[in-house]
Design an enzyme around this catalytic site. Structure first.
Site, PDB file in Angstrom:
ATOM      1  N   TRP A 156     -19.315  15.441  11.774  1.00 17.93           N
ATOM      2  CA  TRP A 156     -18.339  15.203  10.709  1.00 17.93           C
ATOM      3  C   TRP A 156     -18.733  15.924   9.427  1.00 17.93           C
ATOM      4  O   TRP A 156     -19.883  15.845   8.983  1.00 17.93           O
ATOM      5  CB  TRP A 156     -18.234  13.701  10.422  1.00 17.93           C
ATOM      6  CG  TRP A 156     -17.564  12.918  11.514  1.00 17.93           C
ATOM      7  CD1 TRP A 156     -17.103  13.395  12.713  1.00 17.93           C
ATOM      8  CD2 TRP A 156     -17.266  11.519  11.504  1.00 17.93           C
ATOM      9  NE1 TRP A 156     -16.555  12.384  13.452  1.00 17.93           N
ATOM     10  CE2 TRP A 156     -16.636  11.216  12.742  1.00 17.93           C
ATOM     11  CE3 TRP A 156     -17.469  10.491  10.585  1.00 17.93           C
ATOM     12  CZ2 TRP A 156     -16.209   9.932  13.068  1.00 17.93           C
ATOM     13  CZ3 TRP A 156     -17.045   9.214  10.905  1.00 17.93           C
ATOM     14  CH2 TRP A 156     -16.414   8.927  12.136  1.00 17.93           C
ATOM     15  N   THR A 182       0.869  -1.183   0.000  1.00 22.18           N
ATOM     16  CA  THR A 182       0.000   0.000   0.000  1.00 22.18           C
ATOM     17  C   THR A 182       0.900   1.226   0.000  1.00 22.18           C
ATOM     18  O   THR A 182       2.006   1.189   0.539  1.00 22.18           O
ATOM     19  CB  THR A 182      -0.872   0.047   1.272  1.00 22.18           C
ATOM     20  OG1 THR A 182       0.005   0.079   2.392  1.00 22.18           O
ATOM     21  CG2 THR A 182      -1.775  -1.155   1.358  1.00 22.18           C
TER      22      THR A 182
END
Ligand code: AMP
Length: 543
Positions: free
Chosen positions: A444, A185
């Site tokens: 959020w 990754t």
């Protein structure tokens, strides 16, 4: 009582065998790194992959060894994948766009013994070779005539090396759970982590991708993965295309708008896959030259959110159906795609586009859930955000050489690091990376939703939104814009006026900055860590 069916292991080379038997003459067309187009087919690729396997074995490569590739999408890279896996060794794709120190770290961590590289990367590897601890041999993916003097230890031209094998060889046999591929990754923080695919996971994943409502490749398709094989398993296309018997078109090193346009028209590509940047560059090329892409019928766009403006232009102006896809290296990588579920019924064009902007629904083999920080399931109502978690037979359970890390929750789900909603029809929408979400007064705000909306403003080329510190709300959004050449930049009031009917009022950015360039990761995603660092002391003029 066990069933009485045959035990037929799901191995990578069985996919290539099938393609070579059922579709022997189906073409594989590549733009070679040397320049000209090159044409071969599944029969010949299989024959040469067998020679790769035989030749690697003669070099002492064994089951479980890692063989690294630093290469563009070409027929040689494809042969290498199948040749390496055909003796139970592991293809380790290395992303050349990483920082050189990360490339060294990854190659040393993987313990790869052989490195196959394209001509393009010789200067890079000459510089790094003294630091590579395990590489015993460098195989340059070219012929003797094109091989320059490299000074690399044990360097050989691939074609000369391959010529030393006669192909009188059989694939090795082993357990289907044997490791097949390794891809690190790109991680914006901490060390990269190695995702280790197995033969079984790769084959199951390709079968899942070939479902009609996922990527759905067929025998008449002419498939071009622009997404490099060094990104997240090449989005499975090097396996899904031979599995379906589709023609493969491999674009080599040239991925700019003009080159992508040329190869699509020259080779009649009807299906392709890439990150949004590639599709944006192709659009810019077509806008500037008036060129068209009449053969192209479907494109997969993923890797980061696909702005609705891109989907709309491809669909309405060019007649290309956009398949918005989401996934990650850890998921082999395809996790969801847009699906036209009949129960949704007819939608007006705007609502249909909004649905396509969601990341979509998983194919069979992927299970999803969203949870709060305490791990409790959240409802699928399209509104509540939560941590997106997944499980399935082609999803990571541990990282390579970090087998003691606890990666899964108690029910075996992997936390994707994405924050998402799921609606009543099962459509998932990524609202942020959990690290990037802006936490304003305990609520959020989705940086991605703001970015997607902002790129619809005339003249905006790219938008990024990061949190800036706020004494009252803790965090508030800062918008960073790059304008198209010659376009006038909006001020904050103009942008917020434009955004008002697109996002909640309390989401509107508190400040806006125009820059020449936004930094990106090696896989083309906005590098938020760097932006946060650059703007960590930024305060709005009003404060
Ligand atoms: P990688 O493993 O480098 O492919 O990165 C995976 C991450 O890319 C995901 O966890 C998402 O954060 C992001 N990503 C991939 N596809 C999409 C998409 N269609 N929309 C939004 N984010 C995406």
């Amino acid at each position: 009582m066990l069933g009485l069916m045959q035990d037929w292991p799901l191995l990578m080379h069985k996919v290539l065998d099938h393609a070579a038997i059922q579709h022997p003459g189906r073409e594989i067309i590549s733009r070679s790194v040397e320049g000209p187009f090159h044409r071969t087919n599944y029969r010949d690729v299989r024959a040469r992959a067998l020679r790769v396997a035989q030749r690697l074995q003669r070099d002492g490569v064994q089951l479980g060894d890692r063989v690294a590739t630093l290469a563009w999408n070409t027929w040689r890279h494809l042969e290498a994948w199948y040749g390496i896996t055909g003796i139970g060794a592991i293809y380790h794709t290395v992303n050349p766009r990483l920082f050189p120190d990360q490339i060294v770290w990854i190659l040393n961590h993987a313990g790869s013994r052989v490195l196959m590289l394209d001509l393009t990367f010789i200067p890079l590897i000459q510089q790094l070779a003294p630091k590579l601890e395990h590489i015993e041999r460098f195989i340059i993916l070219t012929d003797g005539a094109h091989l320059p003097e490299t000074g690399l230890c044990n360097a050989v031209a691939y074609e000369d090396w391959l010529a030393e094998a006669d192909g009188d060889f059989a694939w090795a046999s082993f357990d289907e759970r044997t490791a097949a591929g390794l891809c690190y990754t790109s991680g914006t923080t901490g060390d990269p982590k190695g995702v280790l695919y197995s033969h079984r996971s790769n084959v199951l994943h390709a079968l899942a991708c070939n479902q009609v409502d996922c990527l759905g490749l067929g025998v008449a398709d002419r498939v071009m993965p622009v997404v490099p094989m060094f990104h997240a398993n090449g989005w499975s296309l090097p396996i899904a295309a031979p599995l379906a018997g589709a023609t493969l078109v491999l674009p080599g090193a040239k991925l700019d708008g003009a080159s992508v346009h040329e190869i699509i028209t020259e080779t009649q590509v009807n299906f392709s896959a890439a990150v949004p940047t590639v599709w944006m560059m192709l659009l810019q090329h077509m806008e500037a030259t008036g060129a068209r892409i009449d053969t192209l019928k479907r494109v997969v766009i993923g890797g980061s959110a696909c702005p609705a403006a891109i989907t709309k232009t491809y669909q309405e102006k060019h007649g290309v159906r956009v398949i918005h896809a989401w996934g990650m290296t850890e998921m082999s990588p395809v996790g969801t795609t847009y699906q036209r579920k009949p129960e949704i019924g007819g939608l007006d064009p705007e609502a249909a586009l909004a649905l396509q902007a969601k990341q979509g629904c998983p194919p069979f083999t992927v299970e999803m859930k969203i949870t709060n920080d305490a791990g409790q399931d959240l409802p699928w109502n399209g509104e509540v955000f939560g941590r997106l978690k997944v499980r399935g037979p082609a999803i990571t359970r541990n990282y390579f050489r970090r087998e003691n890390d606890a990666v899964l929750d108690a029910d075996g789900f992997f936390d994707t690091g994405d924050v998402a909603t799921i609606d009543a029809h099962g459509f998932m929408e990524v609202t942020d990376r959990s690290k990037d979400v802006i936490k304003s007064g305990g609520e959020w705000i989705s940086s991605i939703a703001l970015e997607n909306a902002a790129v619809g403003y005339p003249g905006v080329a790219e938008a990024a939104v990061v949190a800036m510190h706020d004494p009252k709300w803790d965090e508030r959004p800062l918008m960073i814009l790059v304008m198209k050449p010659g376009a006038a930049a909006p001020d904050l009031a103009a942008m917020n006026g434009f955004l008002t009917d697109k996002v909640a009022k309390w989401w509107l950015p508190d400040d806006l900055v125009v820059v020449n360039e936004i930094p990106h990761t090696a896989t083309g995603k906005i590098l938020k860590t760097k932006l946060r660092e650059a703007f960590k002391d930024h305060r709005p003029a009003s404060r």
